[in-house]
Design a protein around this motif. Structure first.
Motif, PDB file in Angstrom:
ATOM      1  N   CYS A  42       0.861  -1.186   0.000  1.00 32.33           N
ATOM      2  CA  CYS A  42       0.000   0.000   0.000  1.00 32.33           C
ATOM      3  C   CYS A  42       0.902   1.243   0.000  1.00 32.33           C
ATOM      4  N   PRO A  43       0.600   2.219  -0.843  1.00 32.30           N
ATOM      5  CA  PRO A  43       1.396   3.446  -0.830  1.00 32.30           C
ATOM      6  C   PRO A  43       1.293   4.161   0.526  1.00 32.30           C
ATOM      7  N   THR A  44       2.425   4.690   0.950  1.00 28.73           N
ATOM      8  CA  THR A  44       2.498   5.431   2.214  1.00 28.73           C
ATOM      9  C   THR A  44       3.328   6.690   1.986  1.00 28.73           C
ATOM     10  N   ALA A  45       3.350   7.558   2.982  1.00 30.41           N
ATOM     11  CA  ALA A  45       4.201   8.747   2.891  1.00 30.41           C
ATOM     12  C   ALA A  45       5.669   8.342   2.770  1.00 30.41           C
ATOM     13  N   GLN A  46       6.027   7.182   3.354  1.00 33.45           N
ATOM     14  CA  GLN A  46       7.422   6.731   3.338  1.00 33.45           C
ATOM     15  C   GLN A  46       7.844   6.163   1.980  1.00 33.45           C
ATOM     16  N   ASN A  82       0.777  -4.446 -13.602  1.00 34.42           N
ATOM     17  CA  ASN A  82       0.793  -3.520 -14.749  1.00 34.42           C
ATOM     18  C   ASN A  82      -0.257  -2.430 -14.586  1.00 34.42           C
ATOM     19  N   ARG A  83      -1.465  -2.811 -14.181  1.00 32.62           N
ATOM     20  CA  ARG A  83      -2.552  -1.846 -13.987  1.00 32.62           C
ATOM     21  C   ARG A  83      -2.162  -0.844 -12.900  1.00 32.62           C
ATOM     22  N   LEU A  84      -1.652  -1.351 -11.781  1.00 34.99           N
ATOM     23  CA  LEU A  84      -1.286  -0.473 -10.672  1.00 34.99           C
ATOM     24  C   LEU A  84      -0.193   0.506 -11.080  1.00 34.99           C
ATOM     25  N   GLU A  85       0.823   0.030 -11.758  1.00 37.38           N
ATOM     26  CA  GLU A  85       1.914   0.929 -12.176  1.00 37.38           C
ATOM     27  C   GLU A  85       1.399   1.991 -13.150  1.00 37.38           C
ATOM     28  N   SER A  86       0.481   1.607 -14.022  1.00 37.88           N
ATOM     29  CA  SER A  86      -0.118   2.568 -14.949  1.00 37.88           C
ATOM     30  C   SER A  86      -0.900   3.632 -14.183  1.00 37.88           C
ATOM     31  N   TRP A  87      -1.673   3.197 -13.207  1.00 37.15           N
ATOM     32  CA  TRP A  87      -2.465   4.134 -12.420  1.00 37.15           C
ATOM     33  C   TRP A  87      -1.595   4.995 -11.514  1.00 37.15           C
ATOM     34  N   PHE A  88      -0.485   4.441 -11.022  1.00 33.95           N
ATOM     35  CA  PHE A  88       0.455   5.258 -10.251  1.00 33.95           C
ATOM     36  C   PHE A  88       0.962   6.418 -11.110  1.00 33.95           C
ATOM     37  N   THR A  89       1.240   6.162 -12.362  1.00 34.00           N
ATOM     38  CA  THR A  89       1.710   7.218 -13.265  1.00 34.00           C
ATOM     39  C   THR A  89       0.693   8.345 -13.340  1.00 34.00           C
ATOM     40  N   ALA A 103      -2.941   7.413  -5.032  1.00 31.32           N
ATOM     41  CA  ALA A 103      -2.171   6.163  -5.109  1.00 31.32           C
ATOM     42  C   ALA A 103      -2.803   5.078  -4.230  1.00 31.32           C
ATOM     43  N   LYS A 104      -3.298   5.458  -3.057  1.00 33.59           N
ATOM     44  CA  LYS A 104      -3.974   4.486  -2.190  1.00 33.59           C
ATOM     45  C   LYS A 104      -5.267   3.982  -2.828  1.00 33.59           C
ATOM     46  N   GLN A 105      -6.021   4.894  -3.456  1.00 32.72           N
ATOM     47  CA  GLN A 105      -7.233   4.477  -4.151  1.00 32.72           C
ATOM     48  C   GLN A 105      -6.898   3.560  -5.328  1.00 32.72           C
ATOM     49  N   ALA A 106      -5.842   3.874  -6.042  1.00 31.03           N
ATOM     50  CA  ALA A 106      -5.418   3.022  -7.162  1.00 31.03           C
ATOM     51  C   ALA A 106      -5.051   1.630  -6.659  1.00 31.03           C
ATOM     52  N   TRP A 107      -4.347   1.565  -5.523  1.00 30.99           N
ATOM     53  CA  TRP A 107      -3.957   0.278  -4.924  1.00 30.99           C
ATOM     54  C   TRP A 107      -5.192  -0.546  -4.587  1.00 30.99           C
ATOM     55  N   LYS A 108      -6.154   0.068  -3.902  1.00 28.34           N
ATOM     56  CA  LYS A 108      -7.365  -0.661  -3.510  1.00 28.34           C
ATOM     57  C   LYS A 108      -8.187  -1.083  -4.731  1.00 28.34           C
ATOM     58  N   GLY A 165      -9.714   3.037 -16.413  1.00 25.40           N
ATOM     59  CA  GLY A 165     -10.574   2.552 -15.340  1.00 25.40           C
ATOM     60  C   GLY A 165     -10.342   3.112 -13.958  1.00 25.40           C
ATOM     61  N   LEU A 166      -9.277   3.899 -13.741  1.00 22.33           N
ATOM     62  CA  LEU A 166      -9.067   4.450 -12.398  1.00 22.33           C
ATOM     63  C   LEU A 166     -10.182   5.442 -12.084  1.00 22.33           C
ATOM     64  N   ALA A 167     -10.876   5.229 -11.011  1.00 25.11           N
ATOM     65  CA  ALA A 167     -11.950   6.112 -10.581  1.00 25.11           C
ATOM     66  C   ALA A 167     -11.501   6.861  -9.343  1.00 25.11           C
ATOM     67  N   PHE A 168     -10.691   7.912  -9.534  1.00 25.18           N
ATOM     68  CA  PHE A 168     -10.179   8.688  -8.406  1.00 25.18           C
ATOM     69  C   PHE A 168     -11.272   9.595  -7.857  1.00 25.18           C
TER      70      PHE A 168
END
Length: 173
Positions: A42-46, A82-89, A103-108, A165-168
């Motif tokens: 899961c993405p974090t501040a760290q 692949n999907r997660l890395e695309s959405w992180f971008t 990033a947290k929403q993309a992860w979930k 498909g990312l629904a931020f």
């Protein structure tokens, strides 16, 4: 004149070389299965700086990475990465005060979609997918192969098409 012993020695060395060579970028484990480190952290501040700035150094999994059969569960994991890395971008190119939330929403969303794909097959679903609510997310965020999103030295990710498909939801931040 070449002796039979020299020819035999040549073939033995050639066969051993071919047998021991790692062909391409595909890494295999003891069972000769593709190596797809999973689940993603899961993405974090760290780890957010690494999520956003070192993405090209983390593995991607094009269709050519996988054998033609017997590894559909690894293929689903690779597709999720692949999907997660695309959405992180997408998230990392957004407003700086919303990057972590995005990033947290993309992860979930990625892992939710992964679980839907897991349940749509005739095989056992990934263990974390069988859990509900907070227990599912805690499960996915444990025993992580790369919690800091460190890049692999010398690796440059191949181009993978952007995943729609990312629904931020900015109001959820």
């Amino acid at each position: 004149m070449i002796s039979l012993g020299e020819v035999t020695g040549f073939w033995i060395i050639a066969l051993l070389t071919l047998h021991c060579a790692v062909v391409g970028e595909t890494k295999r484990n003891v069972l000769n299965e593709p190596n797809v480190p999973f689940p993603p952290a899961c993405p974090t501040a760290q780890n957010l700086a690494a999520v956003c700035h070192q993405g090209q150094g983390r593995p991607r999994y094009p269709a050519s990475f996988f054998p033609k059969s017997r590894v559909s569960h690894f293929r689903r994991r690779g597709n999720a990465i692949n999907r997660l890395e695309s959405w992180f971008t997408l998230c990392c190119s957004g407003q700086s005060d919303q990057i972590l939330c995005c990033a947290k929403q993309a992860w979930k969303q990625t892992l939710k979609q992964f679980c839907m794909e897991e349940f749509s097959t005739m095989t056992n679903a990934y263990v974390c997918c069988r859990k509900k609510g907070a227990a599912r997310w805690a499960c996915f965020n444990s025993d992580l192969p790369n919690p800091n999103y460190d890049p692999q030295p010398g690796y440059i990710a191949p181009a993978i098409p952007a995943q729609p498909g990312l629904a931020f939801n900015a109001s959820a931040c």
